[in-house]
Design an enzyme around this catalytic site. Structure first.
Site, PDB file in Angstrom:
ATOM      1  N   CYS A 269       0.244   3.469   3.039  1.00  0.00           N
ATOM      2  CA  CYS A 269       0.869   2.892   4.238  1.00  0.00           C
ATOM      3  C   CYS A 269       2.351   3.245   4.304  1.00  0.00           C
ATOM      4  CB  CYS A 269       0.690   1.377   4.246  1.00  0.00           C
ATOM      5  SG  CYS A 269      -1.035   0.835   4.254  1.00  0.00           S
TER       6      CYS A 269
ATOM      7  N   CYS B 259       0.830  -1.214   0.000  1.00  0.00           N
ATOM      8  CA  CYS B 259       0.000   0.000   0.000  1.00  0.00           C
ATOM      9  C   CYS B 259       0.862   1.261   0.000  1.00  0.00           C
ATOM     10  CB  CYS B 259      -0.932  -0.015   1.207  1.00  0.00           C
ATOM     11  SG  CYS B 259      -1.853   1.514   1.451  1.00  0.00           S
TER      12      CYS B 259
END
Length: 442
Positions: free
Chosen positions: A42, A39
């Protein structure tokens, strides 16, 4: 090298969690980042999260900071209701609180300290009351003893502690300028003044606190506008360019600020005021190109919006515009009807394609050109196959018809012979019959 050292040291204050976390978590208060290794958001949050770990340790906070790979421990993440990445949660006993604010160190730390502390914080003295007022832009205070209102206040606080602070105080601690019509009472302090909750005018306590948890005037961005959608208020925004110091940009911003301050008692129940830098987000929301500076009023509950029918020159013009909206004489645009939804789908698809081509033309050609090329080849193949099939079928039918004619009737010579043979056969019969008839006659 310095940045790498800071990140590495920060990572030491953030614990990597595994399946044992499920059994051990209830002994402590945890602030957890559920992430996915692939991600991009993230990865962007990771250095901020390390700073959060350092800050919480330096403050001596009882909150432990951790992170969990939600793809490796999907069952645990699913149990905590993780649906996207990254998801930030504060776990306190059997309760789990979602963080929905900006992903900055200060905002995350403030959230953790607020939720990890007491649900209702007591204010024992006027000095403490003044100190809290200076620290918090918005705070709610319950005044009085035990009552059904206090029980409701505690219930609402357990739900909305993720957004704001809740305090309690006795009547003698409240500042002298505060006038309470009756006790017990719930008040909100913000914008240099206060408002007292009135059940008959303000409705449900939870709804009232949710509406009043913002300052009267805000610097609005996309996230804030999304949060304001839960309040049920109309949002009056001056859409300007913060870098443009021209008179028109400054004037519209000042008009909104003046209305928010001077007409607070008239409009605070129905309106939220603020300004927004740039029109990109507003354009995507309205599916239109607004020329800035301008003023727009948004109804985030049904996606309607109002634009002034004339130029806003003064505070009085803005007040008149707001009153026209309240009494229903101002024309509402947009909405969430069927046509608007179809328009939204088309607009979003167009925006997505344009953004892809602007950011990476080659990627755009690959993503959209390849499928279109495959579809075109398939369509061409289908059309060509149908045409050839029709030709072959026509020729086959024609051949079959010709064969049937030859089979049923034979060639012309065969037909002639058959005709002559039949004629000859019939002629002999007729002759014999004629002879018999003549003999009978004789």
């Amino acid at each position: 090298a310095v940045v790498a050292h800071v990140v590495a040291s920060g990572a030491g204050f953030v614990e990597d969690l595994d399946e044992s976390f499920k059994e051990n978590r209830k002994d402590d208060i945890w602030l957890v980042d559920f992430y996915a290794p692939w991600c991009g958001h993230c990865k962007k949050l990771e250095p901020v999260w390390n700073e959060v770990g350092i800050e919480m340790r330096n403050m001596g906070s009882p909150v432990k900071v951790g992170k969990m790979d939600a793809t490796s421990f999907s069952s645990i993440a699913s149990e905590f209701g993780v649906r996207g990445y990254p998801t930030i949660k504060l776990l306190k006993g059997d309760l789990a609180y979602n963080y929905r604010g900006p992903r900055t160190k200060d905002d995350i730390v403030e959230f953790a300290n607020r939720v990890a502390g007491p649900l209702i914080r007591p204010l024992p003295s006027q000095h403490m009351f003044e100190h809290v007022q200076k620290r918090h832009r918005v705070l709610f205070v319950y005044v009085g003893g035990e009552s059904p209102l206090k029980e409701k206040y505690i219930e609402v606080a357990s739900e909305l502690i993720v957004y704001t602070y809740f305090f309690s105080a006795s009547e003698d601690v409240v500042p002298e300028y505060v006038t309470l019509p009756e006790l017990p009472a719930v008040m909100v302090f913000k914008d240099g003044t206060y408002f007292v909750y009135d059940e008959y005018e303000d409705g449900d306590l939870s709804s009232w606190i949710n509406r009043e948890r913002f300052q009267g005037y805000l610097n609005v961005d996309g996230f804030t506008l999304y949060e304001l959608g839960d309040t049920g208020k109309l949002v009056a925004i001056a859409v300007i360019d913060d870098k443009n110091s021209s008179v028109e940009h400054t004037r519209l911003k000042s008009i909104i600020q003046d209305v928010a301050r001077d007409y607070r008692d008239h409009f605070h129940r129905d309106f939220q005021f603020g300004h927004m830098d740039g029109n990109d987000y507003i354009n995507s929301l309205l599916m239109d190109d607004l020329t800035i500076p301008t003023i727009v009023v948004l109804n985030t509950s049904n996606q309607q919006y109002f634009l002034p029918d004339r130029h806003i020159e003064s505070t009085e013009d803005m007040v008149q515009f707001i009153n026209n909206i309240l009494d229903g004489t101002a024309e509402a645009q947009g909405g969430d009807g069927l046509l608007q939804r179809i328009k939204r789908i088309i607009y979003d698809a167009k925006s997505t394609i344009m953004s892809v081509f602007k950011s990476s033309p080659l990627l755009g050609c690959f993503l959209f050109g390849l499928p279109l090329g495959v579809i075109s080849i398939m369509c061409y193949g289908i059309c060509t196959a149908d045409t050839d099939g029709e030709v072959f079928e026509h020729e086959g039918a024609k051949k079959e018809s010709g064969d049937r004619e030859l089979t049923d009737e034979g060639s012309e010579e065969e037909q002639e012979e058959e005709k002559n043979g039949k004629y000859t056969e019939l002629s002999d019969g007729e002759l014999k019959q004629k002879d018999i008839m003549e003999k009978k006659k004789d």
